[in-house]
Design an enzyme around this catalytic site. Structure first.
Site, PDB file in Angstrom:
ATOM      1  N   HIS A 171       5.690  -6.144   3.831  1.00 21.20           N
ATOM      2  CA  HIS A 171       6.204  -5.549   2.588  1.00 21.20           C
ATOM      3  C   HIS A 171       7.726  -5.661   2.527  1.00 21.20           C
ATOM      4  O   HIS A 171       8.293  -6.586   3.091  1.00 21.20           O
ATOM      5  CB  HIS A 171       5.717  -4.099   2.455  1.00 21.20           C
ATOM      6  CG  HIS A 171       4.216  -3.994   2.562  1.00 21.20           C
ATOM      7  ND1 HIS A 171       3.358  -4.365   1.557  1.00 21.20           N
ATOM      8  CD2 HIS A 171       3.419  -3.580   3.598  1.00 21.20           C
ATOM      9  CE1 HIS A 171       2.112  -4.168   1.935  1.00 21.20           C
ATOM     10  NE2 HIS A 171       2.111  -3.700   3.180  1.00 21.20           N
TER      11      HIS A 171
ATOM     12  N   GLU B 164       6.149   2.588   4.342  1.00 26.10           N
ATOM     13  CA  GLU B 164       5.664   1.658   5.371  1.00 26.10           C
ATOM     14  C   GLU B 164       6.670   0.542   5.633  1.00 26.10           C
ATOM     15  O   GLU B 164       6.899   0.164   6.795  1.00 26.10           O
ATOM     16  CB  GLU B 164       4.326   1.046   4.938  1.00 26.10           C
ATOM     17  CG  GLU B 164       3.800   0.004   5.929  1.00 26.10           C
ATOM     18  CD  GLU B 164       2.637  -0.806   5.402  1.00 26.10           C
ATOM     19  OE1 GLU B 164       2.258  -1.795   6.076  1.00 26.10           O
ATOM     20  OE2 GLU B 164       2.102  -0.486   4.324  1.00 26.10           O
TER      21      GLU B 164
ATOM     22  N   HIS C 273       2.494  -4.141  10.470  1.00 25.80           N
ATOM     23  CA  HIS C 273       2.167  -3.285   9.318  1.00 25.80           C
ATOM     24  C   HIS C 273       1.836  -1.875   9.795  1.00 25.80           C
ATOM     25  O   HIS C 273       1.601  -1.645  10.997  1.00 25.80           O
ATOM     26  CB  HIS C 273       0.959  -3.850   8.556  1.00 25.80           C
ATOM     27  CG  HIS C 273       1.283  -5.049   7.733  1.00 25.80           C
ATOM     28  ND1 HIS C 273       1.387  -5.010   6.358  1.00 25.80           N
ATOM     29  CD2 HIS C 273       1.539  -6.345   8.091  1.00 25.80           C
ATOM     30  CE1 HIS C 273       1.685  -6.224   5.908  1.00 25.80           C
ATOM     31  NE2 HIS C 273       1.778  -7.050   6.938  1.00 25.80           N
TER      32      HIS C 273
ATOM     33  N   GLU D 241      -1.719  -3.309  12.789  1.00 19.89           N
ATOM     34  CA  GLU D 241      -1.636  -2.023  12.075  1.00 19.89           C
ATOM     35  C   GLU D 241      -1.347  -0.962  13.123  1.00 19.89           C
ATOM     36  O   GLU D 241      -2.207  -0.580  13.906  1.00 19.89           O
ATOM     37  CB  GLU D 241      -2.948  -1.723  11.352  1.00 19.89           C
ATOM     38  CG  GLU D 241      -3.307  -2.709  10.252  1.00 19.89           C
ATOM     39  CD  GLU D 241      -2.559  -2.435   8.949  1.00 19.89           C
ATOM     40  OE1 GLU D 241      -1.639  -1.588   8.958  1.00 19.89           O
ATOM     41  OE2 GLU D 241      -2.892  -3.055   7.926  1.00 19.89           O
TER      42      GLU D 241
END
Length: 678
Positions: free
Chosen positions: A490, A504, A557, A641
């Site tokens: 992102h 995040e 992430h 993650e």
């Protein structure tokens, strides 16, 4: 007058004993006493009283069914002759005798034999060459070669009192046939004294992990031949030698035998060699030792579990391999010259020399093998800051520098000469920013090269040849050259998942920068898809990595359940799994490449294992997915993650420096492990 009559009677007994032996055996034609010069070979039959079969040649088979009586003077049996013209079987009685006997069979064939009582059944053929050279099995002496007594006509006409004993002794010596046997028994853990065995049979146990604790050895069936032996016992070392059936070792102390030495004594020791081998814990059967040599191990705390002992005519062939009959744990001693400390005290056998946690460079090293029982040297070379690899030195010489503030960066250590046949040298180093690297051995490189990293400590040990653990060159030695593409997920207009003001994209970038720093310190070349809060399209991330042709792609992430809060927590990692509904847009040539996918799975698994081990977080495992970055990147790729942003307790940890440091180190160590494999 009575004394003269007695002496004449002795002479008469000698004369009678020299008359040819007449056999009462029945054969196909006849069985006679063996004559001398015509015998080209004969059979020695060791008989144990049981039903046995002996194939004497391609035409003659002898079947023995048992002793004829309790005196064991003869054996019942059958003999079968089978040729092109004959196939017949007849009963036979065979004498137990020290003299050669002849079986005459049809078609003018003669077979000579000697049968003797034994605990085990065995048939040995003695050839003319063996009779000529005296290399018979078990020292069998054929009648034709045994010492002969002069004919009675050549004996003194009058035997005086002074030479009567001499005549009797001559007869005794000349009629003796030697058949020496070595007999031995061992005291075994949980069993006690076992029954005695002989002539190469196993005493002890196999596959039961039970220690030998004591042993008794004796020589049978021959005069003027004895045995002396000593054992190396746990906590006691080598015991004083004992002889002829006495106990060597301990009982009731639970002490293991670790080694043994055996030698023959007496005037006839010059006629025989005594061979012995042992089964040692973790080593198995070692080679055969002989005549006082050590057999077993010393300095390893390994039990003996079994032993075999045999007698062989002097100079005869060993029963098997004589390689590595005894293994002694010799010491390797070393010292390092360390920044601000100078030369440290010597350490040995795997102990650490240097420092740990102090940021001190090693500058030089000395290594030696004091009191090594084998010829050869220990040689070593170091890679030194600004100099590169130095020439080999050996046996206590200095490799490196002192007074120049130059760090050691890598080392190679090897063995030469005889000692290299018995030992491997293992070593590992503690390197700046890496910690302890993997073990290297026998001249492999250990440390780093091209990364400007100091060595801080070293451990060195000798391991019996082939007994050490496998080593990996990639785990022991780090070279410059690997490239990593890090993708903080992102960014910019895409904050990713959010929760109570936390984004995040910010967390992904913070962790990625910590990973970047650690990788750079370890000598990697690192590229980032973004270094700030900027927007990067998904395809552009993979395009950048593909254009740079990096070795791996790692996307970082943070997870979310999509709700305001959740109890779901933990870490998971992904690799590419083919989904035909989403074909590759820019990576058609490599997206479905099996090798790339297999390596991606391995990369994901290794990093996942490290993250769970270091953080203690819930392990949500690894899985395949069709995420763009892992599909479109041409190299092995994974998406991590690192936790759930909308789980309050996990979020609190994720946004702390200390937890991010742990995550970063776990990711880097996983990457390191991956490059150890590929």
């Amino acid at each position: 007058m009575h004394r003269k009559i007695f002496l004449l009677f002795v002479v008469l007994l000698i004369f009678i004993s020299l008359l040819p032996n007449r056999s009462n055996a029945n054969g196909l034609d006849s069985i006679n006493s063996g004559t001398s010069d015509e015998v080209s070979s004969y059979f020695v039959i060791h008989y144990n009283g049981e039903s046995q079969e002996a194939v004497l040649n391609e035409n003659v088979t002898l079947t023995l069914s048992g002793w004829t009586d309790e005196t064991k003077s003869s054996v019942n049996g059958k003999i079968n002759i089978h040729t092109e013209s004959i196939n017949q079987t007849e009963d036979i009685t065979i004498d137990a005798t020290n003299h050669l006997k002849e079986i005459t069979v049809p078609e003018k064939e003669s077979i000579y034999y000697r049968l003797e009582d034994s605990d085990t059944f065995k048939v040995e053929e003695v050839t003319n060459e063996q009779m000529t050279t005296g290399e018979q099995n078990n020292s069998v002496i054929p009648t034709s070669e045994a010492p002969t007594v002069s004919p009675i006509s050549e004996a003194p006409a009058v035997i005086s009192e002074g030479n009567a004993e001499e005549v009797v002794n001559i007869y005794s010596t000349q009629s003796e046939v030697e058949n020496p046997s070595v007999r031995y028994a061992t005291h075994v853990q949980d069993i006690g004294w076992q029954n005695a065995v002989s002539n190469g049979e196993l005493s002890g146990t196999a596959g039961q992990a039970k220690r030998l604790e004591s042993i008794k050895i004796s020589i049978d069936n021959v005069q003027d031949l004895g045995v002396k032996y000593s054992t190396h016992v746990q906590d006691h070392g080598w015991l004083a030698s004992v002889t002829d059936g006495k106990e060597s070792g301990t009982t009731g102390e639970a002490k293991r035998l670790e080694a043994i030495k055996i030698e023959l004594t007496g005037s006839k020791a010059q006629n025989y060699d005594i061979y012995y081998r042992v089964h040692a814990q973790d080593f198995g059967w070692l080679g055969w030792a002989k005549n006082g040599e050590s057999a077993g191990t010393e300095g390893f705390a390994k039990r003996l579990e079994a032993i075999e002992i045999v007698l062989v005519p002097k100079g005869g062939e060993a029963p098997g391999s004589i390689e590595q009959a005894f293994v002694k744990n010799i010491s390797v001693v070393y010292s390092t010259h360390v920044e601000t400390y100078g030369w440290l005290n010597n350490v040995k056998n795997g102990a650490m020399s240097g420092t740990q946690g102090q940021g001190k460079r090693m500058e030089a090293i000395k290594i030696t093998l004091p009191d090594a029982p084998y010829s050869g040297e220990i040689i070593y070379s170091t890679h030194v800051q600004d100099y590169g690899w130095l020439n080999n030195v050996s046996n206590g010489e200095v490799s490196g520098t002192s007074g120049q503030s130059k760090r050691l960066e890598a080392i190679k250590i090897g063995l030469t000469g005889e000692i290299a046949n018995y030992y491997d040298v293992y070593y590992r180093v503690h390197a700046q920013d890496y910690g302890w690297l993997g073990w290297a051995k026998n001249g492999m490189k250990a440390g780093t090269e091209g990364r400007s990293k100091r060595l801080e400590a070293i451990e060195i040990k000798l391991v019996p040849k082939g007994q050490g653990e496998p080593v990996s060159e990639k785990a022991a030695f780090k070279q410059q050259g690997f490239t990593v593409f890090l993708d903080p997920g992102h960014g910019g207009t895409d904050p990713g998942a959010t929760s109570v003001g936390y984004r995040e994209s910010d967390l992904n970038l913070a962790v990625a920068k910590k990973v970047q720093s650690l990788l750079l310190n370890r000598g990697y070349t690192v590229y980032m898809s973004r270094n700030g809060d900027t927007s990067v399209e998904l395809l552009d991330r993979s395009k950048m990595a593909n254009n740079l042709n990096t070795d791996i792609f790692v996307s970082i992430h943070t997870n979310s359940s999509g709700t305001t809060s959740t109890s779901v927590n933990g870490i998971e990692s992904y690799f590419y799994e083919i989904d035909p509904t989403y074909p590759s847009k820019i990576n058609a040539g490599m997206a479905t490449n099996p090798d790339r996918i297999a390596k991606s799975m391995q990369l994901a698994n290794l990093i996942q294992e490290k993250m769970i081990a270091y953080t203690g977080a819930t392990n949500r495992g690894t899985d395949g997915a069709d995420f763009s970055v892992v599909r479109e990147s041409a190299m092995p790729a994974t998406l991590l993650e690192i936790g759930f942003i909308n789980n309050s307790s996990e979020r609190q940890k994720l946004f702390t420096d200390s937890y991010q440091d742990i995550l970063a180190k776990s990711i880097v160590d996983g990457i390191d492990q991956y490059f150890d494999m590929y």
